[in-house]
Design a protein around this motif. Structure first.
Motif, mmCIF file in Angstrom:
data_model
loop_
_atom_site.group_PDB
_atom_site.id
_atom_site.type_symbol
_atom_site.label_atom_id
_atom_site.label_comp_id
_atom_site.label_asym_id
_atom_site.label_seq_id
_atom_site.Cartn_x
_atom_site.Cartn_y
_atom_site.Cartn_z
ATOM 1 N N ALA A 32 0.840 -1.203 0.000
ATOM 2 C CA ALA A 32 0.000 0.000 0.000
ATOM 3 C C ALA A 32 0.874 1.251 0.000
ATOM 4 O O ALA A 32 0.561 2.230 -0.667
ATOM 5 C CB ALA A 32 -0.931 0.000 1.215
ATOM 6 N N LEU A 33 1.967 1.206 0.714
ATOM 7 C CA LEU A 33 2.889 2.333 0.774
ATOM 8 C C LEU A 33 3.526 2.585 -0.590
ATOM 9 O O LEU A 33 3.731 3.728 -0.981
ATOM 10 C CB LEU A 33 3.962 2.036 1.820
ATOM 11 N N ALA A 34 3.805 1.517 -1.312
ATOM 12 C CA ALA A 34 4.453 1.642 -2.618
ATOM 13 C C ALA A 34 3.516 2.174 -3.696
ATOM 14 O O ALA A 34 3.971 2.712 -4.704
ATOM 15 C CB ALA A 34 5.015 0.299 -3.054
ATOM 16 N N SER A 35 2.214 2.031 -3.491
ATOM 17 C CA SER A 35 1.282 2.553 -4.484
ATOM 18 C C SER A 35 1.286 4.078 -4.440
ATOM 19 O O SER A 35 1.668 4.688 -3.452
ATOM 20 C CB SER A 35 -0.126 2.004 -4.256
ATOM 21 N N ALA A 36 0.855 4.668 -5.512
ATOM 22 C CA ALA A 36 0.890 6.130 -5.626
ATOM 23 C C ALA A 36 -0.127 6.789 -4.709
ATOM 24 O O ALA A 36 -1.303 6.419 -4.714
ATOM 25 C CB ALA A 36 0.627 6.525 -7.068
ATOM 26 N N PRO A 37 0.301 7.770 -3.920
ATOM 27 C CA PRO A 37 -0.631 8.473 -3.037
ATOM 28 C C PRO A 37 -1.730 9.214 -3.796
ATOM 29 O O PRO A 37 -2.770 9.516 -3.234
ATOM 30 C CB PRO A 37 0.240 9.464 -2.282
ATOM 31 N N ALA A 38 -1.506 9.491 -5.065
ATOM 32 C CA ALA A 38 -2.519 10.192 -5.850
ATOM 33 C C ALA A 38 -3.671 9.265 -6.247
ATOM 34 O O ALA A 38 -4.710 9.730 -6.704
ATOM 35 C CB ALA A 38 -1.879 10.790 -7.101
ATOM 36 N N GLU A 39 -3.474 7.961 -6.080
ATOM 37 C CA GLU A 39 -4.539 7.017 -6.416
ATOM 38 C C GLU A 39 -5.749 7.274 -5.523
ATOM 39 O O GLU A 39 -5.605 7.575 -4.339
ATOM 40 C CB GLU A 39 -4.067 5.572 -6.202
ATOM 41 N N PRO A 40 -6.932 7.145 -6.102
ATOM 42 C CA PRO A 40 -8.126 7.310 -5.274
ATOM 43 C C PRO A 40 -8.115 6.274 -4.148
ATOM 44 O O PRO A 40 -7.699 5.143 -4.330
ATOM 45 C CB PRO A 40 -9.289 7.044 -6.230
ATOM 46 N N ARG A 41 -8.515 6.685 -2.994
ATOM 47 C CA ARG A 41 -8.645 5.823 -1.817
ATOM 48 C C ARG A 41 -7.319 5.324 -1.262
ATOM 49 O O ARG A 41 -7.276 4.371 -0.495
ATOM 50 C CB ARG A 41 -9.571 4.648 -2.138
ATOM 51 N N TRP A 42 -6.197 5.986 -1.616
ATOM 52 C CA TRP A 42 -4.894 5.574 -1.090
ATOM 53 C C TRP A 42 -4.886 5.614 0.433
ATOM 54 O O TRP A 42 -4.427 4.681 1.082
ATOM 55 C CB TRP A 42 -3.788 6.461 -1.661
ATOM 56 N N ARG A 43 -5.412 6.689 0.989
ATOM 57 C CA ARG A 43 -5.450 6.811 2.448
ATOM 58 C C ARG A 43 -6.317 5.719 3.064
ATOM 59 O O ARG A 43 -5.967 5.162 4.096
ATOM 60 C CB ARG A 43 -5.939 8.191 2.868
ATOM 61 N N GLU A 44 -7.437 5.416 2.426
ATOM 62 C CA GLU A 44 -8.295 4.340 2.929
ATOM 63 C C GLU A 44 -7.555 3.000 2.917
ATOM 64 O O GLU A 44 -7.701 2.196 3.841
ATOM 65 C CB GLU A 44 -9.566 4.231 2.100
ATOM 66 N N ALA A 120 5.428 5.848 7.581
ATOM 67 C CA ALA A 120 5.231 4.415 7.345
ATOM 68 C C ALA A 120 6.556 3.708 7.084
ATOM 69 O O ALA A 120 6.791 2.604 7.587
ATOM 70 C CB ALA A 120 4.267 4.197 6.179
ATOM 71 N N ARG A 121 7.437 4.344 6.318
ATOM 72 C CA ARG A 121 8.765 3.743 6.080
ATOM 73 C C ARG A 121 9.535 3.614 7.393
ATOM 74 O O ARG A 121 10.176 2.588 7.649
ATOM 75 C CB ARG A 121 9.554 4.567 5.063
ATOM 76 N N ASN A 122 9.470 4.645 8.233
ATOM 77 C CA ASN A 122 10.140 4.582 9.535
ATOM 78 C C ASN A 122 9.560 3.460 10.399
ATOM 79 O O ASN A 122 10.297 2.761 11.090
ATOM 80 C CB ASN A 122 10.036 5.919 10.269
ATOM 81 N N LEU A 123 8.258 3.304 10.366
ATOM 82 C CA LEU A 123 7.607 2.237 11.121
ATOM 83 C C LEU A 123 8.069 0.865 10.626
ATOM 84 O O LEU A 123 8.422 -0.009 11.430
ATOM 85 C CB LEU A 123 6.084 2.352 11.012
ATOM 86 N N LEU A 124 8.078 0.670 9.324
ATOM 87 C CA LEU A 124 8.518 -0.614 8.771
ATOM 88 C C LEU A 124 9.969 -0.910 9.144
ATOM 89 O O LEU A 124 10.313 -2.042 9.485
ATOM 90 C CB LEU A 124 8.332 -0.638 7.253
ATOM 91 N N ARG A 125 10.823 0.122 9.116
ATOM 92 C CA ARG A 125 12.227 -0.074 9.518
ATOM 93 C C ARG A 125 12.320 -0.440 10.996
ATOM 94 O O ARG A 125 13.084 -1.325 11.384
ATOM 95 C CB ARG A 125 13.052 1.171 9.215
ATOM 96 N N ALA A 126 11.539 0.247 11.846
ATOM 97 C CA ALA A 126 11.560 -0.047 13.284
ATOM 98 C C ALA A 126 11.097 -1.474 13.552
ATOM 99 O O ALA A 126 11.688 -2.183 14.373
ATOM 100 C CB ALA A 126 10.690 0.957 14.042
ATOM 101 N N LEU A 127 10.046 -1.901 12.871
ATOM 102 C CA LEU A 127 9.557 -3.268 13.042
ATOM 103 C C LEU A 127 10.579 -4.292 12.553
ATOM 104 O O LEU A 127 10.783 -5.330 13.187
ATOM 105 C CB LEU A 127 8.217 -3.443 12.318
ATOM 106 N N ASP A 128 11.228 -3.990 11.461
ATOM 107 C CA ASP A 128 12.244 -4.895 10.933
ATOM 108 C C ASP A 128 13.425 -4.996 11.901
ATOM 109 O O ASP A 128 13.906 -6.103 12.181
ATOM 110 C CB ASP A 128 12.708 -4.420 9.557
ATOM 111 N N ARG A 129 13.879 -3.869 12.426
ATOM 112 C CA ARG A 129 14.984 -3.892 13.404
ATOM 113 C C ARG A 129 14.579 -4.658 14.661
ATOM 114 O O ARG A 129 15.365 -5.427 15.208
ATOM 115 C CB ARG A 129 15.407 -2.464 13.773
ATOM 116 N N HIS A 130 13.339 -4.431 15.112
ATOM 117 C CA HIS A 130 12.851 -5.113 16.310
ATOM 118 C C HIS A 130 12.830 -6.626 16.099
ATOM 119 O O HIS A 130 13.273 -7.392 16.953
ATOM 120 C CB HIS A 130 11.455 -4.594 16.667
ATOM 121 N N ARG A 131 12.328 -7.042 14.971
ATOM 122 C CA ARG A 131 12.275 -8.478 14.666
ATOM 123 C C ARG A 131 13.681 -9.061 14.602
ATOM 124 O O ARG A 131 13.937 -10.151 15.119
ATOM 125 C CB ARG A 131 11.546 -8.711 13.348
#
Length: 150
Positions: A32-44, A120-131
């Motif tokens: 979802a993060l990799a998809s374009a933010p301009a896409e409709p419903r990206w935030r959803e 979101a990228r920071n969160l994914l990195r934190a989760l990866d480091r934690h794991r």
């Protein structure tokens, strides 16, 4: 000084799923993060992906912390791991807060998409480091007690 070998933690076998749910949820969030933010419903889409991540992480915390959790069992069998266990437990609070903050921010139209993507990228990195730290701690526990003997 000889130590008794650490037995495989019994809490690992108590997990109701064959694998923890979090990694798949993270892949879904990353897509979802990799998809374009301009896409409709990206935030959803982002909101929809964050709920399972939050629930999966809460389950991870439940299985690792507390008197019957994995960390307590590791400390019982290998007190030398105290520093590593405290580090991991401390990360739980920060990661849970980051998930909650991102869930809140993604619902606010005033927050720019690029800022959300960075969070979101920071969160994914934190989760990866934690794991990885958790895996390293388990490796250290088993390697130190089971390895090195000829």
């Amino acid at each position: 000084m000889a130590t008794n070998p650490i037995q495989q933690p019994s809490t690992v076998t108590a997990v109701p799923h064959p694998r923890p749910p979090l990694p798949g949820d993270l892949r879904s969030l990353a897509r979802a993060l990799a998809s374009a933010p301009a896409e409709p419903r990206w935030r959803e889409h982002m909101v929809g992906r964050l709920g399972p991540v939050r629930r999966g992480f809460a389950e991870h915390v439940r299985l690792t912390e507390g008197p019957a959790g994995l960390y307590a069992e590791l400390l019982y069998q290998a007190p030398r791991l105290d520093r590593g266990v405290r580090l991991l437990a401390g990360e739980h609070t920060a990661i849970a807060a980051a998930i909650a903050a991102l869930q809140h921010a993604v619902r606010l139209p005033s927050v720019p998409a690029e800022e959300l993507r960075e969070q979101a990228r920071n969160l994914l990195r934190a989760l990866d480091r934690h794991r990885q730290r958790g895996a390293d701690l388990l490796w250290e526990a088993y390697q130190a007690d089971l390895g090195g003997e000829d």
